[in-house]
Design an enzyme around this catalytic site. Structure first.
Site, mmCIF file in Angstrom:
data_model
loop_
_atom_site.group_PDB
_atom_site.id
_atom_site.type_symbol
_atom_site.label_atom_id
_atom_site.label_comp_id
_atom_site.label_asym_id
_atom_site.label_seq_id
_atom_site.Cartn_x
_atom_site.Cartn_y
_atom_site.Cartn_z
ATOM 1 N N ASP A 1 0.876 -1.151 0.000
ATOM 2 C CA ASP A 1 0.000 0.000 0.000
ATOM 3 C C ASP A 1 0.930 1.223 0.000
ATOM 4 O OD1 ASP A 1 -2.311 1.651 0.446
ATOM 5 O OD2 ASP A 1 -1.694 1.770 2.537
ATOM 6 N N ASP B 1 -0.070 5.051 0.824
ATOM 7 C CA ASP B 1 -0.298 6.072 1.846
ATOM 8 C C ASP B 1 -0.250 5.475 3.250
ATOM 9 O OD1 ASP B 1 -2.382 8.525 0.242
ATOM 10 O OD2 ASP B 1 -1.081 7.045 -0.692
#
EC number: 3.1.3.3
Length: 402
Positions: free
Chosen positions: A195, A197
């Protein structure tokens, strides 16, 4: 009649000590059934399991004499054939790896882990340190982290219960404890998906864009609820994007220039690249920022949401399908298939509820500095150290990296 004896040697370590004892055995052509050695702070513990002929007195006499000459303590433990047979049969039992990660190792952490192991009816085979030797005046990041790995043998009665206990201990004692099956896949990972962020970077990009648009508090509240799994991700993203309508395109680079990489990210990725890993970003964030990271870090894939821009302004919409939890899992399977990599050889790392399908699909799924709900839903979690501590979970030591 043959005899089986465990030769146990302890004392100050020095070069050639094991060689001298082995030479005594070699002179009598003795079979070695097992051997193990560990040195802690220049103190040696050596075990040699040997099979002796019926006339064993000469070799034992020479061994004891040589140990006396070298100034080490030697104890001889005879074993019955039935004991040896039971030991051999135990080789087929399941093995698991427990990895303890912390800024420093405490006796409370060791006691808590070993109590769980004992209560589960498992037996510890080996314990060794993966992190480097720590100076007493340690102050920087490289020496303010520690890792100890336990190899345990036996069939866990309830793996979920063990992981739950370790999660509780982790929260109480400021540590992370991973519990993995020891199999060929653990030592042969080939793909890692991040991922972006709050995982690969220490920010939520949409929150940073919102600050520039003057709607920071409104968007941050929606983001937080979405990451906790309280809101549907697609709906929450559309709602947040709508608040960015009219933001100037030039702001994207302004935000990109101030996004900090997560602690240990560059070291982890450069190491994995050198080891031949394929590396991907699967993000509910935006391709603009993912592609900057791709170029900077040398990543192989970036899948994220594309911001719609018209006449130099954000329209408050995304182009194409939104990358949500299900899409991340689908993309992970797609990349693995394209690269001919088993999902058991995949590492996935994320912090939000929308990462859970991806984390649980991968052979090694890691909730990184995640909310309690995400930690509980993932099989492994890291909250005390940086991203490069993932290298410990695949069995690499600081010495390997040096």
């Amino acid at each position: 009649m043959e005899k089986i004896i465990l030769v146990h040697v302890t004392g100050g370590d020095r070069p050639g000590l094991t060689a001298e004892l082995a030479q005594v055995l070699a002179e009598f052509e003795i079979d070695v059934l097992d051997i193990g050695q560990v040195v802690i702070h220049n103190f040696l513990t050596l075990g040699i399991l040997i099979r002796l002929p019926s006339d064993s007195q000469p070799v034992l006499k020479d061994l004891l004499f040589r140990a006396h000459e070298m100034g080490v303590t030697m104890k001889l433990h005879p074993l019955a054939e039935s004991e040896y047979a039971t030991w051999v049969e135990a080789a087929d039992k399941q093995r698991h790896i427990i990895t303890l990660l912390a800024r420093s190792i405490s006796s409370k952490q060791i006691a808590a882990i070993t109590n769980v192991v004992s209560e589960a009816g498992l037996n510890i085979d080996t314990i060794h340190r993966l992190s480097g030797r720590v100076p007493l005046d340690c102050s920087d990041y490289e020496c303010s982290r520690a890792c100890v790995e336990f190899t345990v043998r036996g069939t866990p009665p309830d793996i979920a219960a063990i992981r739950s206990r370790f999660l509780d201990i982790s929260a109480e004692l400021m540590a992370d404890i991973a519990f993995q099956e020891d199999n060929v896949f653990r030592r042969n990972r080939r793909l890692v998906a991040f991922d972006m962020d709050s995982t690969l970077i220490q920010a939520e990009v949409i929150d940073e864009l919102a600050k520039e648009a003057g709607v920071g508090e409104q968007v941050a509240a929606i983001t937080e609820a979405a990451m906790r799994g309280e809101l549907d991700f697609k709906q929450s993203l559309r709602k947040r994007l709508s608040l960015l309508n009219g933001l100037d395109e030039s702001v994207l680079q302004v935000v990109a220039d101030r996004l900090p990489l997560t602690e240990g990210a560059e070291k982890l990725i450069s190491t994995l690249k050198n080891l031949g890993y394929t590396i991907a970003i699967l993000s509910g964030g935006f391709t603009y920022f993912g592609n900057i990271l791709k170029e900077k870090l040398g990543l192989d894939y970036v899948y994220a949401n594309e911001l719609e821009i018209k006449d130099g302004k954000l329209t408050g919409k995304a182009v194409g399908d939104i990358v949500d939890a299900d899409k991340k899992a689908e993309l992970l399977q797609q990349i693995a298939a394209e690269e001919c990599i088993s999902l058991q050889q995949v590492i996935a790392v994320g912090d939000g509820a929308n990462d859970l399908p991806m984390l649980n699909l991968a052979g090694l799924g890691i909730a990184f500095h995640a909310k309690p709900k995400v930690k509980k839903g993932a099989r492994q979690s890291i909250s005390t150290l940086g991203l490069d501590s993932i290298l410990y979970l695949i069995g690499l030591s600081d010495r390997d990296l040096d």
